[in-house]
Write a protein that holds these residues in place. Structure first.
Motif, PDB file in Angstrom:
ATOM      1  N   LEU A  48      41.942  34.422  35.848  1.00  0.00           N
ATOM      2  CA  LEU A  48      43.230  34.060  36.449  1.00  0.00           C
ATOM      3  C   LEU A  48      43.067  33.033  37.553  1.00  0.00           C
ATOM      4  O   LEU A  48      43.866  32.094  37.668  1.00  0.00           O
ATOM      5  CB  LEU A  48      43.915  35.296  37.042  1.00  0.00           C
ATOM      6  CG  LEU A  48      44.752  36.159  36.118  1.00  0.00           C
ATOM      7  CD1 LEU A  48      45.644  37.067  36.934  1.00  0.00           C
ATOM      8  CD2 LEU A  48      45.594  35.346  35.148  1.00  0.00           C
ATOM      9  N   SER A  52      44.799  29.140  37.881  1.00  0.00           N
ATOM     10  CA  SER A  52      45.540  28.638  39.041  1.00  0.00           C
ATOM     11  C   SER A  52      44.787  27.567  39.823  1.00  0.00           C
ATOM     12  O   SER A  52      45.269  27.118  40.854  1.00  0.00           O
ATOM     13  CB  SER A  52      45.885  29.801  39.982  1.00  0.00           C
ATOM     14  OG  SER A  52      46.801  30.668  39.340  1.00  0.00           O
ATOM     15  N   GLN A  84      51.118  32.730  40.083  1.00  0.00           N
ATOM     16  CA  GLN A  84      50.306  33.942  40.070  1.00  0.00           C
ATOM     17  C   GLN A  84      50.756  34.950  41.128  1.00  0.00           C
ATOM     18  O   GLN A  84      51.020  34.577  42.263  1.00  0.00           O
ATOM     19  CB  GLN A  84      48.854  33.528  40.327  1.00  0.00           C
ATOM     20  CG  GLN A  84      47.917  34.685  40.311  1.00  0.00           C
ATOM     21  CD  GLN A  84      46.465  34.313  40.076  1.00  0.00           C
ATOM     22  OE1 GLN A  84      45.625  35.160  40.183  1.00  0.00           O
ATOM     23  NE2 GLN A  84      46.164  33.061  39.753  1.00  0.00           N
ATOM     24  N   LEU A 161      51.699  35.011  36.051  1.00  0.00           N
ATOM     25  CA  LEU A 161      50.349  35.559  35.887  1.00  0.00           C
ATOM     26  C   LEU A 161      50.198  36.716  36.862  1.00  0.00           C
ATOM     27  O   LEU A 161      50.460  36.551  38.060  1.00  0.00           O
ATOM     28  CB  LEU A 161      49.305  34.490  36.211  1.00  0.00           C
ATOM     29  CG  LEU A 161      49.486  33.116  35.560  1.00  0.00           C
ATOM     30  CD1 LEU A 161      48.452  32.129  36.114  1.00  0.00           C
ATOM     31  CD2 LEU A 161      49.364  33.205  34.045  1.00  0.00           C
ATOM     32  N   ASP A 163      47.689  39.861  38.356  1.00  0.00           N
ATOM     33  CA  ASP A 163      46.358  40.454  38.430  1.00  0.00           C
ATOM     34  C   ASP A 163      46.485  41.911  38.866  1.00  0.00           C
ATOM     35  O   ASP A 163      46.716  42.193  40.035  1.00  0.00           O
ATOM     36  CB  ASP A 163      45.491  39.662  39.417  1.00  0.00           C
ATOM     37  CG  ASP A 163      44.013  40.017  39.279  1.00  0.00           C
ATOM     38  OD1 ASP A 163      43.702  40.994  38.569  1.00  0.00           O
ATOM     39  OD2 ASP A 163      43.181  39.325  39.875  1.00  0.00           O
TER      40      ASP A 163
END
Ligand code: ATP
Length: 238
Positions: A48, A52, A84, A161, A163
């Motif tokens: 990820l 980015s 993100q 996105l 995480d």
């Protein structure tokens, strides 16, 4: 077949001599939720961060809507619509909920659009609306995760996105977060989700990738992965 919104090919990322991501391929079509799952240290966060532009790949391509992003600075990647929600939420606890949300929109010039999006986001997260002028640090863990997602939505993502949004949260709160992702996706937003909570991630996504020590070892529709003996044994406690 239409071209995917995001296509990653041959992505490699190294920290010194340690190659955390060892040549992975994946894609996300517009309107989908796809997930990258795997154990602690498999390389999910690194993947990820590379999308980015926060860590630089040593090889591979990251094509978003036909454009190569690999060498763009992070702010330009965000401007293209790859936004993100960071692991650990990264909420500014001494600012209010409203101030945190405004930070998500700070690069936007369309003030009317921002006001509309703020209204839409607060409708999606009524608990944030109730606490809009309270300190973000007084929110519960689940509410802070909601705030992190809401803040990312204010940056006007074309793909969101995430995480490990479930990290450190009670099961009931995790359910709520995933229900929210489903709703956001139903409104048309494409989502790429990184998770250690393999069961929940596969339930919400249409397709899953299993990452093990920097390599994708399985890529299948989520329903198939949920029934895959290897996945059940390794990740679903079967
Ligand atoms: P987690 O769920 O713990 O975040 P992950 O699947 O996201 O795990 P990464 O954080 O991407 O995994 O880590 C992949 C590998 O890279 C691990 O071996 C990790 O120790 C190593 N690594 C991660 N960040 C760094 C760094 N800044 N410097 C050196 N090695 C790192």
């Amino acid at each position: 077949m239409s071209t995917p919104l995001l296509r990653v090919e041959g992505l490699r990322v190294a920290y010194g001599h340690v190659e955390a991501v060892q040549g992975i391929d994946f894609e996300v079509n517009a309107g989908e939720i796809r997930t990258l799952v795997g154990a602690n240290g498999a390389g999910k966060s690194t993947t990820l961060l590379a999308l980015s532009g926060l860590v630089r790949p040593t090889a591979g391509s990251i094509v978003f809507d036909g454009e190569e992003l690999r060498r763009l600075p992070t702010h330009q990647i965000v401007e293209r619509g790859l936004v993100q929600v960071a692991e650990g939420r990264a909420i500014l606890t001494t600012l209010t909920v409203r101030e945190n949300l405004e930070l998500g929109a700070y690069r936007r010039r369309d003030r009317a659009g921002v006001a509309d999006d703020l209204e839409r986001v607060l409708a999606l997260f009524p608990r944030l609306a109730e606490r809009i002028d309270g300190m973000a640090g007084n929110l519960s863990g689940g509410e802070q995760q909601m705030l992190a997602i809401a803040r990312a939505l204010l940056a006007k993502p074309r793909i969101l996105l995430l995480d490990e949004p479930s990290m450190g949260l009670a099961p009931i709160v995790v359910q709520e977060i995933f229900a929210t992702l489903r709703r956001i996706n139903a409104e048309g937003l494409t989502i790429f989700l990184v998770e250690q909570n393999v069961r929940q991630a596969l339930k919400v996504a249409s397709h899953g990738y299993v990452l093990e020590t920097g390599r994708i070892v399985l890529s299948k529709p989520s329903a198939e992965l949920l029934g895959d003996p290897q996945v059940v044994a390794a990740y679903l406690g079967g």
